[in-house]
Design a protein around this motif. Structure first.
Motif, PDB file in Angstrom:
ATOM      1  N   UNK A  79     -43.261-127.197  16.533  1.00  0.00           N
ATOM      2  CA  UNK A  79     -44.112-127.068  17.443  1.00  0.00           C
ATOM      3  C   UNK A  79     -44.499-125.203  17.307  1.00  0.00           C
ATOM      4  N   UNK A  80     -43.484-124.168  17.166  1.00  0.00           N
ATOM      5  CA  UNK A  80     -43.798-123.868  17.690  1.00  0.00           C
ATOM      6  C   UNK A  80     -44.888-122.484  15.933  1.00  0.00           C
ATOM      7  N   UNK A  81     -44.920-123.959  14.745  1.00  0.00           N
ATOM      8  CA  UNK A  81     -45.782-123.704  13.440  1.00  0.00           C
ATOM      9  C   UNK A  81     -46.991-123.914  14.231  1.00  0.00           C
ATOM     10  N   UNK A  82     -47.709-125.261  14.999  1.00  0.00           N
ATOM     11  CA  UNK A  82     -48.459-125.410  15.449  1.00  0.00           C
ATOM     12  C   UNK A  82     -49.008-124.953  16.395  1.00  0.00           C
ATOM     13  N   UNK A  83     -48.216-123.922  17.000  1.00  0.00           N
ATOM     14  CA  UNK A  83     -48.532-122.928  18.010  1.00  0.00           C
ATOM     15  C   UNK A  83     -49.439-121.587  17.191  1.00  0.00           C
ATOM     16  N   UNK A  84     -48.647-121.445  16.372  1.00  0.00           N
ATOM     17  CA  UNK A  84     -48.296-120.330  15.372  1.00  0.00           C
ATOM     18  C   UNK A  84     -50.373-120.557  14.189  1.00  0.00           C
ATOM     19  N   UNK A  85     -50.261-121.778  14.040  1.00  0.00           N
ATOM     20  CA  UNK A  85     -51.429-122.552  13.355  1.00  0.00           C
ATOM     21  C   UNK A  85     -53.087-122.197  13.900  1.00  0.00           C
ATOM     22  N   UNK A  86     -52.343-122.787  15.713  1.00  0.00           N
ATOM     23  CA  UNK A  86     -53.900-122.140  16.493  1.00  0.00           C
ATOM     24  C   UNK A  86     -53.974-120.767  16.959  1.00  0.00           C
ATOM     25  N   UNK A  87     -52.750-120.129  16.979  1.00  0.00           N
ATOM     26  CA  UNK A  87     -53.032-118.290  17.303  1.00  0.00           C
ATOM     27  C   UNK A  87     -54.166-117.932  15.492  1.00  0.00           C
ATOM     28  N   UNK A  88     -53.326-118.214  14.084  1.00  0.00           N
ATOM     29  CA  UNK A  88     -54.097-118.025  13.246  1.00  0.00           C
ATOM     30  C   UNK A  88     -55.593-118.312  13.112  1.00  0.00           C
ATOM     31  N   UNK A  89     -55.770-119.741  13.640  1.00  0.00           N
ATOM     32  CA  UNK A  89     -57.061-120.597  13.693  1.00  0.00           C
ATOM     33  C   UNK A  89     -58.393-119.209  14.866  1.00  0.00           C
TER      34      UNK A  89
END
Length: 152
Positions: free
Chosen positions: A74-84
């Motif tokens: 879930x942390x990675x999923x959120x990080x991916x959203x921020x990067x996008x």
């Protein structure tokens, strides 16, 4: 003169997510800061969450964090959203689980971007979304003998 994006530093980083982790050991500011180092970044924002000695008007004696097995994903999923959403050059986030004492580091996140404003905004989005969406639960024990669970 209009920006041309001809400089390699103006292009997106290959994989800006450098560090995502749930740890049972003490967290390191240096590790997280080094993880987001990038020569094309003009701004780096770092947030450190620490265990405080009170909450809601009560004295906190002990605190423990636990998490669901999906927490790191879930942390990675959120990080991916921020990067996008932001021009992130590098991003790192680590959260502690287990028993912590007052003053211990509970979470450290950092983001580097081409400019400071973007770094501040992306870092704020990262920590806010982590706190609200990642299944990590806090168990606080108070001086008066009561306790409470606080969750995502």
């Amino acid at each position: 003169m209009a920006p041309t994006n001809d400089h390699p530093g103006e292009q997106g980083a290959q994989d800006p997510i450098k560090l995502i982790a749930i740890r049972e050991t003490a967290l390191s500011l240096d590790e997280v800061f080094r993880a987001v180092g990038d020569d094309a970044a003009g701004g780096t924002a770092l947030f450190v969450g620490t265990v405080r000695n009170h909450d809601g008007g009560a004295d906190v004696d002990e605190l423990g964090y636990s998490c669901h097995p999906s927490a790191e994903a879930e942390m990675r999923r959120i990080a991916e959203k921020v990067v996008a959403e932001y021009p992130v050059r590098a991003l790192a986030a680590v959260h502690r689980v287990g028993d912590l004492e007052v003053g211990d580091l509970a979470v450290v996140v950092a983001v580097s971007c081409p400019h400071r404003g973007e770094a501040f905004e992306a870092c704020r989005k990262l920590i806010d979304d982590l706190k609200h969406e990642v299944p990590i639960w806090k168990h606080q024990k108070f001086s008066d003998g009561t306790n409470e669970w606080v969750g995502a």
